[in-house]
Enzyme design. Sequence first.
Site, PDB file in Angstrom:
ATOM      1  N   ASP A 421       0.278  -0.937  -0.372  1.00 48.26           N
ATOM      2  CA  ASP A 421       0.273  -0.253   0.343  1.00 48.26           C
ATOM      3  C   ASP A 421       0.764   1.321   0.244  1.00 48.26           C
ATOM      4  OD1 ASP A 421      -2.563   1.610   0.385  1.00 48.26           O
ATOM      5  OD2 ASP A 421      -1.433   1.898   2.175  1.00 48.26           O
ATOM      6  N   GLU A 474       1.110  -0.382  -4.831  1.00 47.04           N
ATOM      7  CA  GLU A 474       0.118   0.617  -5.317  1.00 47.04           C
ATOM      8  C   GLU A 474       0.715   1.818  -5.514  1.00 47.04           C
ATOM      9  OE1 GLU A 474      -2.767   3.604  -3.756  1.00 47.04           O
ATOM     10  OE2 GLU A 474      -2.176   2.570  -2.786  1.00 47.04           O
TER      11      GLU A 474
END
Length: 741
Positions: A421, A474
């Site tokens: 993330d 990401e």
Amino acid sequence: MATARSKPAPKTHAALAAYDPADMQRVAQGRHFDPSTILGLQQHQALDSLLLFQPAAENLRVLTDAGWQAMQRIEESDFFHWQGSPKICGKHPLIEQHSKDGACFRYRDAYSFPPDIDPQQLAHFNHGTLWQAHDLLGVRMMERDGVQGTRFTVWAPNAERVSVVGDFNHWDGRQLPMINLGNSGIWYLFVPGILAGEVYKFEILNGAQLVIKSDPYGRAFEHRPATASKVLPPSSHRWCDTEWMNKRQQCSANWLENALSIYEVHLGSWRRDHHNAPLTYRQLADSLIPYVTQMGFTHIQLMPISEYPYDASWGYQVSGYFAPTSRYGSADDLKYFIDRCHQHEIGVLLDWVPAHFPKDSHALAQFDGTALYEHEDPRKGEHRDWGTLIFNYGRTEVKNFLLSSAYMWLHEFHIDGLRVDAVASMLYLDYSRKDDDWVPNIHGGNENLEAVEFLRTLNTVLHRECPGALVIAEESTSWPQVSRPVYLGGLGFSMKWNMGWMNDTLNYFAKEPVHRAFHHERLTFSQIYAYRENFVLPLSHDEVVHGKGSILNKMPGDPWQKFANVRLLYTYLFSHPGKKLLFMGNEFAQGAEWQFDRALDWQVLDFPLQQGVQRLVSDLNRLYRGDRPLHQYDFEQRGFEWLDCHDHNQSVLSFIRRSADDFTLVVLNFTPVPRHGYRIGVPEPGLYTEVLNSDSVYYEGSNVNNGESIQSQAQAWMGHPCSLSLSVPPLAGLIIKKRLA
């Protein structure tokens, strides 16, 4: 002026002459740096000498060769002492305690068990090369010299004293102070008799600061809102996924050419029981797995399930990097779920969050009274937008912590990959910061060089040690070579989310069809950069929260057109180069925005239009997985060829997807106007057929179609020797194959 005086040191007598009264006073005050030098069994004048500090005890006895012998309380203190003959039995004294509350129990003296840590492990830890640090730190139930207990280890290099606290010692930090292991900064204590299920924390003293922290390497935690760590027994799960794990390793060389269709799931809100409680890991194994199998996805991606304190963070503010959240069950329950997934040919990916951590007082923040895991300077150590702290990636012990967490999930839980993330926030020192609120690197730039080195090490270790596992970034910027190997100068990720494709595509679809002709480039631009990285095309949870509306409600037009647009969007997704990701609820066009604290709106599947979208996604998954041109060369230019990317007046795109020995045709009409007699070029003459038409009546479309077969015509078109004349349905996509002879 009167001055405060310390409590007088305990009175001494001949048997205690070997003990320094100042040492005893520091123990009593909970300020002794190395209590093992005074507490426990010592040899004084060739005699056994045992000193214990037990504030809760009324009296103590020790087992000797002559039976139980009373220990002497040192007057005006909570110290108990034994010295002389008969000889204490064994090298680990057995103590019987009669407490002030009337309780009576027996235990072994913790300080008779010296540290059993390999010095080489400590050296590797301090040098940042111990990416299995979870085997060293945290807690481990074990047997030493026939005595069952638990080993506690914690890294707190700036502490004056660290103690293990829990119900077993009335949360009194003066008891069970830990042994300092020198320059490593690690504290150690083996406590006999502490077994599975006990809750504990570490009490840490640093000058005037006294903090009580949960275990950074804890394997289990109390159910929220409680925050104590729990002693976890050895796993009893027996894996039955050998075939899957062997295949994963064997596929490590050609995963680029395999189909990958990901179903992103928030476990707490996928479904709920009749009490509106989230399903457990084991209940999910019985319900989620059959659904994913029915829908044809290859993988489930779990939004963060590492332990976290705040439900509304969705798991993105992690406090327990080595523990699955207790919201849905135990670690073995999670292993059961993953095992069952693998037995049903479903991979499991995990959202993993090394970019930041919360400020909760029980967790990592200011762990030993100093900025240990984070940077001291908030310009480097704090995310202003999120109210969280940033890891100090340049600190070797912090790198160990994060590397070990990632490795543990892949190795011990058989997770098939990590979605990392917020990588962009790690890469840039000025990420979402004002001009005067960041510190340049040593070269004066905005790149976080320590984070870059950490990510490269992470990917190198994981790809080497867990072949076939994926690591997906990401990453929302144009940082180069995110998914290129480290030895070529890249960051080493397997893949990267294509946020540009997602933003351009949703922006285009939100426009009324009459205006789409003026924004045609939003669809064609992706081919300019599509092969610079190994891309995943994400329609994720981020697109259906915070007022953005659902996928369905982003679409213009009346209800029929909205659903037709959704079907067209998904046909475009599954035919465009790149691996696929859909967030739960998207696959049946839920109309409401996602809410983390309630189940998806499964009741909308009573309506035909939602049923049609769900059937389409299932069919797209199976077509994508079974048709090699739609996935073999997702990351290579040779897998894609435009037929016509310039027909903006009619808002139609057409292209060819290719494999090594086959091809598939795709035609997409982004207006509600059917296009009859629409001609496209084809590479070979013969009979062709629609293998998927998103306007089919089966999907609740208008059923404009081309019948069972389409004969090519000997009319050169679009650079090809033959062509097809098609009826292209409104707001729909066609996927066409040449029929085999």
